[in-house]
Design a protein around this motif. Sequence first.
Motif, PDB file in Angstrom:
ATOM      1  N   GLU A   1      41.451 -18.625   8.910  1.00  0.00           N
ATOM      2  CA  GLU A   1      41.505 -19.255   7.586  1.00  0.00           C
ATOM      3  C   GLU A   1      42.497 -18.554   6.650  1.00  0.00           C
ATOM      4  O   GLU A   1      42.849 -19.097   5.612  1.00  0.00           O
ATOM      5  CB  GLU A   1      40.112 -19.256   6.950  1.00  0.00           C
ATOM      6  CG  GLU A   1      39.146 -20.199   7.634  1.00  0.00           C
ATOM      7  CD  GLU A   1      37.708 -20.062   7.132  1.00  0.00           C
ATOM      8  OE1 GLU A   1      37.460 -19.234   6.222  1.00  0.00           O
ATOM      9  OE2 GLU A   1      36.843 -20.770   7.665  1.00  0.00           O
ATOM     10  N   LYS A   2      42.938 -17.360   7.022  1.00  0.00           N
ATOM     11  CA  LYS A   2      43.894 -16.611   6.199  1.00  0.00           C
ATOM     12  C   LYS A   2      45.290 -17.201   6.370  1.00  0.00           C
ATOM     13  O   LYS A   2      45.576 -17.859   7.374  1.00  0.00           O
ATOM     14  CB  LYS A   2      43.912 -15.123   6.598  1.00  0.00           C
ATOM     15  CG  LYS A   2      42.567 -14.443   6.536  1.00  0.00           C
ATOM     16  CD  LYS A   2      42.022 -14.396   5.138  1.00  0.00           C
ATOM     17  CE  LYS A   2      40.667 -13.701   5.106  1.00  0.00           C
ATOM     18  NZ  LYS A   2      39.975 -13.873   3.857  1.00  0.00           N
ATOM     19  N   PRO A   3      46.176 -16.949   5.406  1.00  0.00           N
ATOM     20  CA  PRO A   3      47.570 -17.400   5.589  1.00  0.00           C
ATOM     21  C   PRO A   3      48.127 -16.819   6.892  1.00  0.00           C
ATOM     22  O   PRO A   3      47.824 -15.674   7.252  1.00  0.00           O
ATOM     23  CB  PRO A   3      48.298 -16.815   4.374  1.00  0.00           C
ATOM     24  CG  PRO A   3      47.231 -16.536   3.376  1.00  0.00           C
ATOM     25  CD  PRO A   3      45.976 -16.246   4.151  1.00  0.00           C
ATOM     26  N   ARG A   4      48.919 -17.597   7.583  1.00  0.00           N
ATOM     27  CA  ARG A   4      49.462 -17.178   8.886  1.00  0.00           C
ATOM     28  C   ARG A   4      50.116 -15.805   8.810  1.00  0.00           C
ATOM     29  O   ARG A   4      49.997 -14.996   9.714  1.00  0.00           O
ATOM     30  CB  ARG A   4      50.460 -18.233   9.379  1.00  0.00           C
ATOM     31  CG  ARG A   4      51.090 -17.914  10.701  1.00  0.00           C
ATOM     32  CD  ARG A   4      50.625 -18.876  11.766  1.00  0.00           C
ATOM     33  NE  ARG A   4      51.382 -18.699  12.986  1.00  0.00           N
ATOM     34  CZ  ARG A   4      50.924 -17.997  14.015  1.00  0.00           C
ATOM     35  NH1 ARG A   4      49.750 -17.431  13.952  1.00  0.00           N
ATOM     36  NH2 ARG A   4      51.628 -17.875  15.106  1.00  0.00           N
ATOM     37  N   SER A   5      50.806 -15.534   7.706  1.00  0.00           N
ATOM     38  CA  SER A   5      51.529 -14.271   7.557  1.00  0.00           C
ATOM     39  C   SER A   5      50.596 -13.063   7.464  1.00  0.00           C
ATOM     40  O   SER A   5      51.039 -11.928   7.675  1.00  0.00           O
ATOM     41  CB  SER A   5      52.428 -14.325   6.326  1.00  0.00           C
ATOM     42  OG  SER A   5      51.647 -14.544   5.160  1.00  0.00           O
ATOM     43  N   ASP A   6      49.328 -13.266   7.181  1.00  0.00           N
ATOM     44  CA  ASP A   6      48.373 -12.158   7.048  1.00  0.00           C
ATOM     45  C   ASP A   6      47.322 -12.107   8.147  1.00  0.00           C
ATOM     46  O   ASP A   6      46.465 -11.222   8.147  1.00  0.00           O
ATOM     47  CB  ASP A   6      47.654 -12.242   5.692  1.00  0.00           C
ATOM     48  CG  ASP A   6      48.519 -11.772   4.540  1.00  0.00           C
ATOM     49  OD1 ASP A   6      49.445 -10.965   4.771  1.00  0.00           O
ATOM     50  OD2 ASP A   6      48.264 -12.200   3.406  1.00  0.00           O
ATOM     51  N   GLN A   7      47.355 -13.042   9.087  1.00  0.00           N
ATOM     52  CA  GLN A   7      46.300 -13.100  10.090  1.00  0.00           C
ATOM     53  C   GLN A   7      46.212 -11.840  10.941  1.00  0.00           C
ATOM     54  O   GLN A   7      45.117 -11.342  11.210  1.00  0.00           O
ATOM     55  CB  GLN A   7      46.462 -14.336  10.973  1.00  0.00           C
ATOM     56  CG  GLN A   7      46.108 -15.613  10.249  1.00  0.00           C
ATOM     57  CD  GLN A   7      46.260 -16.853  11.104  1.00  0.00           C
ATOM     58  OE1 GLN A   7      46.638 -16.796  12.265  1.00  0.00           O
ATOM     59  NE2 GLN A   7      45.971 -18.004  10.512  1.00  0.00           N
ATOM     60  N   ALA A   8      47.344 -11.285  11.361  1.00  0.00           N
ATOM     61  CA  ALA A   8      47.302 -10.080  12.204  1.00  0.00           C
ATOM     62  C   ALA A   8      46.691  -8.913  11.430  1.00  0.00           C
ATOM     63  O   ALA A   8      45.870  -8.161  11.972  1.00  0.00           O
ATOM     64  CB  ALA A   8      48.701  -9.727  12.710  1.00  0.00           C
TER      65      ALA A   8
END
Length: 133
Positions: free
Chosen positions: A61-68
Amino acid sequence: MSENLKSVSVLELLLKPELPDVRKVLPEKQVEVPRLSELAGTPMVFTLRGLSYDQVRQVQEKPRSDQAAFGVLYGCVSPKWGDAALLDKTRGIATPVDAIKARLIPGEIDELYMEIQQLSGYLRRTLGEVKNG
């Protein structure tokens, strides 16, 4: 397939006490971050744990740029990225994710997350095909 396996139902197997509740008991492993070990002059070993189903969904659910980074936050047992000692608002480290981004280079974040994903059952085959015959 042996006759013994055919006579036991999948439900019976799922009810065996040897099968853990994976919401509470997830695989763990320790990994070293060589760059940090070199800088610290001593092995820098992180303890990682697979994510629960709910944690995986929270990461997604997090922005793709912060998922890792969120995957590392949720899947890292040690160090605890939320520890107040790692936070320093005066240096722009207000959240645990900020602490991760301040201490780890992008490749380390991604590789740690890949390890956590593997512990969570991703990036590898988790099912086997049943051959009839």
